[in-house]
Design a protein around this motif. Structure first.
Motif, short mmCIF file in Angstrom:
data_model
loop_
_atom_site.label_atom_id
_atom_site.label_comp_id
_atom_site.label_asym_id
_atom_site.label_seq_id
_atom_site.Cartn_x
_atom_site.Cartn_y
_atom_site.Cartn_z
N HIS A 53 20.91 43.53 12.01
CA HIS A 53 21.67 42.67 11.09
C HIS A 53 20.70 41.90 10.21
O HIS A 53 19.57 41.63 10.60
N ASN A 54 21.18 41.52 9.04
CA ASN A 54 20.42 40.64 8.16
C ASN A 54 20.84 39.20 8.42
O ASN A 54 21.99 38.85 8.17
N VAL A 55 19.93 38.39 8.93
CA VAL A 55 20.16 36.95 9.00
C VAL A 55 19.90 36.44 7.58
O VAL A 55 18.89 36.78 6.97
N THR A 56 20.84 35.65 7.04
CA THR A 56 20.69 35.16 5.67
C THR A 56 20.79 33.64 5.63
O THR A 56 21.45 33.02 6.47
N TRP A 57 20.13 33.05 4.64
CA TRP A 57 20.17 31.61 4.45
C TRP A 57 20.13 31.31 2.96
O TRP A 57 19.70 32.12 2.15
N ASP A 58 20.60 30.14 2.59
CA ASP A 58 20.74 29.72 1.20
C ASP A 58 19.39 29.24 0.66
O ASP A 58 18.84 28.26 1.15
N ILE A 59 18.90 29.93 -0.37
CA ILE A 59 17.62 29.53 -0.99
C ILE A 59 17.82 29.04 -2.42
O ILE A 59 16.88 29.01 -3.21
N SER A 60 19.04 28.62 -2.73
CA SER A 60 19.36 28.26 -4.11
C SER A 60 18.72 26.96 -4.59
O SER A 60 18.61 26.75 -5.79
N ASP A 61 18.27 26.09 -3.69
CA ASP A 61 17.74 24.80 -4.13
C ASP A 61 16.48 24.39 -3.35
O ASP A 61 16.45 23.32 -2.74
N PRO A 62 15.42 25.22 -3.39
CA PRO A 62 14.22 24.84 -2.65
C PRO A 62 13.45 23.74 -3.37
O PRO A 62 13.47 23.67 -4.60
N PRO A 63 12.75 22.88 -2.63
CA PRO A 63 11.90 21.90 -3.28
C PRO A 63 10.67 22.59 -3.87
O PRO A 63 10.37 23.74 -3.53
N VAL A 64 9.97 21.90 -4.73
CA VAL A 64 8.78 22.46 -5.37
C VAL A 64 7.66 22.68 -4.36
O VAL A 64 6.99 23.71 -4.37
N ASN A 65 7.43 21.71 -3.50
CA ASN A 65 6.32 21.77 -2.55
C ASN A 65 6.85 21.82 -1.12
O ASN A 65 7.16 20.81 -0.53
N ILE A 66 6.93 23.03 -0.58
CA ILE A 66 7.43 23.23 0.78
C ILE A 66 6.25 23.13 1.75
O ILE A 66 5.21 23.75 1.52
N THR A 67 6.43 22.37 2.81
CA THR A 67 5.35 22.16 3.78
C THR A 67 4.93 23.46 4.44
O THR A 67 3.75 23.74 4.57
N ASN A 68 5.87 24.26 4.90
CA ASN A 68 5.54 25.52 5.58
C ASN A 68 6.49 26.60 5.09
O ASN A 68 7.68 26.56 5.37
N LYS A 69 5.97 27.59 4.39
CA LYS A 69 6.80 28.66 3.83
C LYS A 69 6.92 29.87 4.75
O LYS A 69 7.56 30.84 4.39
N VAL A 70 6.29 29.83 5.91
CA VAL A 70 6.32 30.96 6.84
C VAL A 70 7.44 30.72 7.86
O VAL A 70 7.47 29.70 8.53
N GLY A 71 8.35 31.68 7.95
CA GLY A 71 9.53 31.50 8.79
C GLY A 71 9.49 32.26 10.10
O GLY A 71 8.72 33.20 10.27
N GLN A 72 10.35 31.82 11.01
CA GLN A 72 10.63 32.48 12.27
C GLN A 72 12.12 32.35 12.54
O GLN A 72 12.75 31.38 12.12
N ILE A 73 12.66 33.33 13.26
CA ILE A 73 14.06 33.24 13.69
C ILE A 73 14.10 33.46 15.19
O ILE A 73 13.52 34.42 15.71
N TRP A 74 14.78 32.54 15.86
CA TRP A 74 14.95 32.58 17.31
C TRP A 74 16.42 32.68 17.64
O TRP A 74 17.28 32.24 16.87
N LEU A 75 16.70 33.22 18.83
CA LEU A 75 18.06 33.28 19.33
C LEU A 75 18.27 32.15 20.33
O LEU A 75 17.42 31.91 21.19
#
Length: 131
Positions: A53-75
């Motif tokens: 499955h594709n886990v999806t999230w809303d990226i329509s309004d990101p801030p300019v300076n994100i502290t950590n751009k590397v993601g993880q997904i946990w169950l």
């Protein structure tokens, strides 16, 4: 006399540290905590063990300076129980908006959620996993 010399040395060291701190740039780049809401899975979703499955999230309004751009997904199961070896995906861009995961072999239940990690966490609504 030794006390006076030690005190003088400490005073000198303290003064040097203060001058170094004062010389540090005050224009530090501001970083923002980014917690995009998870869109899928959502309430009513049913996943089958082994399916992708594709886990999806809303990226329509990101801030300019994100502290950590590397993601993880946990169950996550229930309100507090984390699934052992529950990492579904890692090392992807938090700005991707989606990542494909494989449903792990876990017990059937209707109180699962996925947790999206970046520099903060956000989790999905609870959904169901079946055999």
């Amino acid at each position: 006399m030794k006390f006076y010399q030690s005190f003088t040395s400490l005073s000198t060291l303290a003064a040097q540290l203060v001058s170094i701190a004062a010389a540090a740039p005050l224009d530090l780049e501001k970083r923002d905590v980014y917690t995009p809401p998870v869109l899928y899975p959502h309430s009513g979703t049913v996943w089958k063990v082994g399916a992708r499955h594709n886990v999806t999230w809303d990226i329509s309004d990101p801030p300019v300076n994100i502290t950590n751009k590397v993601g993880q997904i946990w169950l996550r199961k229930g309100e507090i129980e984390w699934i052992q070896n529950g990492t579904l995906a890692s090392n992807f861009s938090i700005l991707a908006g989606r990542v494909e995961v494989t449903v792990p072999d876990t017990e059937p239940a209707n109180d699962y959620s996925v947790v999206l990690y970046g520099d903060s966490t956000n989790w999905s609504q609870m959904f169901t996993i079946i055999d």
